[in-house]
Design a protein around this motif. Structure first.
Motif, PDB file in Angstrom:
ATOM      1  N   GLY A  13      -8.233  10.173  -3.510  1.00 12.02           N
ATOM      2  CA  GLY A  13      -9.123   9.971  -2.364  1.00 12.02           C
ATOM      3  C   GLY A  13      -8.967  11.077  -1.338  1.00 12.02           C
ATOM      4  N   ALA A  16     -11.982  12.680   1.914  1.00 10.99           N
ATOM      5  CA  ALA A  16     -12.392  12.168   3.232  1.00 10.99           C
ATOM      6  C   ALA A  16     -11.212  11.491   3.916  1.00 10.99           C
ATOM      7  N   GLY A  17     -11.407  11.197   5.197  1.00 15.74           N
ATOM      8  CA  GLY A  17     -10.530  10.314   5.957  1.00 15.74           C
ATOM      9  C   GLY A  17      -9.036  10.589   5.831  1.00 15.74           C
ATOM     10  N   ALA A  37     -10.726  13.187  -6.350  1.00 18.51           N
ATOM     11  CA  ALA A  37     -11.855  12.452  -5.755  1.00 18.51           C
ATOM     12  C   ALA A  37     -13.038  12.577  -6.699  1.00 18.51           C
ATOM     13  N   ARG A  39     -16.015  13.171  -5.338  1.00 21.47           N
ATOM     14  CA  ARG A  39     -16.741  14.288  -4.694  1.00 21.47           C
ATOM     15  C   ARG A  39     -15.820  15.509  -4.635  1.00 21.47           C
ATOM     16  N   VAL A  64     -10.714   7.103  -9.882  1.00 16.60           N
ATOM     17  CA  VAL A  64      -9.428   6.471 -10.216  1.00 16.60           C
ATOM     18  C   VAL A  64      -9.598   5.168 -10.994  1.00 16.60           C
ATOM     19  N   ASN A  90      -3.981   6.928  -2.327  1.00 14.35           N
ATOM     20  CA  ASN A  90      -4.740   6.676  -1.092  1.00 14.35           C
ATOM     21  C   ASN A  90      -6.157   6.164  -1.363  1.00 14.35           C
ATOM     22  N   ALA A  91      -6.751   6.520  -2.510  1.00 22.86           N
ATOM     23  CA  ALA A  91      -8.157   6.148  -2.763  1.00 22.86           C
ATOM     24  C   ALA A  91      -8.330   4.645  -2.587  1.00 22.86           C
ATOM     25  N   THR A 114     -10.779  -0.107  -7.991  1.00 23.62           N
ATOM     26  CA  THR A 114     -10.352   1.073  -7.221  1.00 23.62           C
ATOM     27  C   THR A 114      -8.985   0.845  -6.595  1.00 23.62           C
ATOM     28  N   ILE A 143      -0.998   3.932   0.058  1.00 28.35           N
ATOM     29  CA  ILE A 143      -1.648   3.662   1.346  1.00 28.35           C
ATOM     30  C   ILE A 143      -2.215   2.240   1.243  1.00 28.35           C
ATOM     31  N   TYR A 160     -11.205  -7.352  -0.071  1.00 25.17           N
ATOM     32  CA  TYR A 160     -10.395  -6.159   0.252  1.00 25.17           C
ATOM     33  C   TYR A 160      -8.965  -6.589   0.591  1.00 25.17           C
ATOM     34  N   LYS A 164      -5.387  -5.607  -1.192  1.00 22.34           N
ATOM     35  CA  LYS A 164      -4.253  -4.974  -0.513  1.00 22.34           C
ATOM     36  C   LYS A 164      -3.003  -5.857  -0.579  1.00 22.34           C
ATOM     37  N   GLY A 193      -3.244  -0.108  10.567  1.00 20.11           N
ATOM     38  CA  GLY A 193      -4.292  -0.910  11.181  1.00 20.11           C
ATOM     39  C   GLY A 193      -5.580  -0.092  11.130  1.00 20.11           C
ATOM     40  N   LEU A 194      -6.455  -0.320  12.103  1.00 16.74           N
ATOM     41  CA  LEU A 194      -7.761   0.360  12.062  1.00 16.74           C
ATOM     42  C   LEU A 194      -7.623   1.876  12.273  1.00 16.74           C
ATOM     43  N   THR A 197     -12.344   6.482  10.072  1.00 17.06           N
ATOM     44  CA  THR A 197     -12.689   7.242   8.855  1.00 17.06           C
ATOM     45  C   THR A 197     -14.103   6.829   8.434  1.00 17.06           C
ATOM     46  N   PHE A 200     -15.812   2.212   6.676  1.00 15.76           N
ATOM     47  CA  PHE A 200     -16.736   1.114   7.010  1.00 15.76           C
ATOM     48  C   PHE A 200     -18.189   1.567   6.881  1.00 15.76           C
TER      49      PHE A 200
END
Ligand SMILES: NC(=O)c1ccc[n+]([C@@H]2O[C@H](COP(=O)([O-])OP(=O)(O)OC[C@H]3O[C@@H](n4cnc5c(N)ncnc54)[C@H](OP(=O)(O)O)[C@@H]3O)[C@@H](O)[C@H]2O)c1
Length: 248
Positions: A13, A16-17, A37, A39, A64, A90-91, A114, A143, A160, A164, A193-194, A197, A200
């Motif tokens: 991943g 991005a982010g 990734a 992309r 992945v 991380n993805a 994923t 992550i 989600y 996790k 936490g939030l 990236t 969302f």
């Protein structure tokens, strides 16, 4: 971080982010980083941007959740770079998927394929490669999320959270397996936490979410560096990081 200079890391991943920021920090610390990734072109752009840094970035295209693509990515690492020392899983994705109307089974499948299967495939390939090439002081970093430790009040995102929670169990399970095998490969879960990236946006989610207290991707990349730079006998098992003022 000196001991990781010139060593090889895979970051999933990486386009991005949080993943892109982790790639950037590892490269600045002199690591050879393979960014996975779908992309690939975005990882190539990142590689160009970081071309003046101490380390180097290679972009490798891989979904992945696709076993063949994961196997071929790690085969590429073995054949091109010879060894692997660090894996950052991380993805990850979230999607708004109400559990009470099972209208979107494919979306739930995509989240688990994923966040859980993808992470497990990469972990298996990485540990095998480390063992085969005599790397016994490697480091696997997942992550995770605060959603992996408690049930958050984001309606529609409980699939989600379930994925996790699975990552939390997979972290401890891997640590125990490696310990039983008398391996010194370390395992760390980083649970943010939030963080601001694209996650969302990709989920078609609430555009106002970042009015809440949030972290930046570099805050999480710094946590990864912290876990890596500890002495080899020190294993940061779980690192939970929240913005000041986060309510849950
Ligand atoms: N942002 C937050 O608030 C937050 C909080 C806690 C935990 N996290 C976790 O942090 C991690 C990174 O998320 P982020 O917020 O940085 O999200 P992001 O900005 O949406 O980036 C997600 C990354 O994952 C990659 N990815 C998604 N599906 C993939 C697949 N099937 N195969 C390969 N790569 C895939 C994307 O690359 P491609 O689309 O190019 O493949 C992208 O590089 C995730 O595990 C997420 O759960 C995020």
């Amino acid at each position: 971080m000196e001991r990781w200079e010139g060593k090889v890391a895979v970051v999933s991943g990486a386009s991005a982010g949080i993943g892109a920021s982790i790639v950037e920090e590892l490269v600045k610390h002199g690591m050879i980083v393979v960014g996975l990734a779908r992309r690939k072109e975005r990882v190539e752009e990142l590689a160009n941007k970081l071309s003046g840094e101490k380390g180097k970035v290679y972009a490798v295209k891989a979904d992945v959740s696709n076993e063949e693509e994961v196997k071929s990515a790690f085969k590429w690492v073995r054949e091109t770079l010879g060894k692997l020392h660090v894996l950052v899983n991380n993805a990850g994705i979230t999607r708004n998927v109400p559990l009470s109307q099972m209208e979107k089974p494919d979306v739930i499948r995509q989240i688990f394929e994923t966040n859980v299967i993808g992470l497990s495939l990469c972990t298996g390939e990485a540990v095998c490669l480390m063992k085969e090439t005599g790397v016994d002081d490697g480091h696997i970093i997942h992550i995770n999320s605060v959603a992996g430790h408690s049930i958050l009040p984001y309606s529609g995102h409980h699939a989600y959270g379930a994925s996790k929670h699975a990552v939390t169990v997979l972290t401890e399970g891997l640590r125990r397996e490696l310990m039983e095998a008398k391996s010194s490969i370390r395992v760390t879960s980083v649970s943010p936490g939030l963080v601001k990236t694209e996650i969302f946006e990709a989920a078609g989610g609430d555009p106002n979410i970042y009015q809440n207290p949030h972290l930046q991707p570099k805050d999480i990349a710094d946590c990864v560096i912290f876990a890596l730079q500890c002495p080899p006998n020190v294993q940061i098992h779980e690192l939970t990081v929240k913005p000041i003022g986060e309510g849950c």
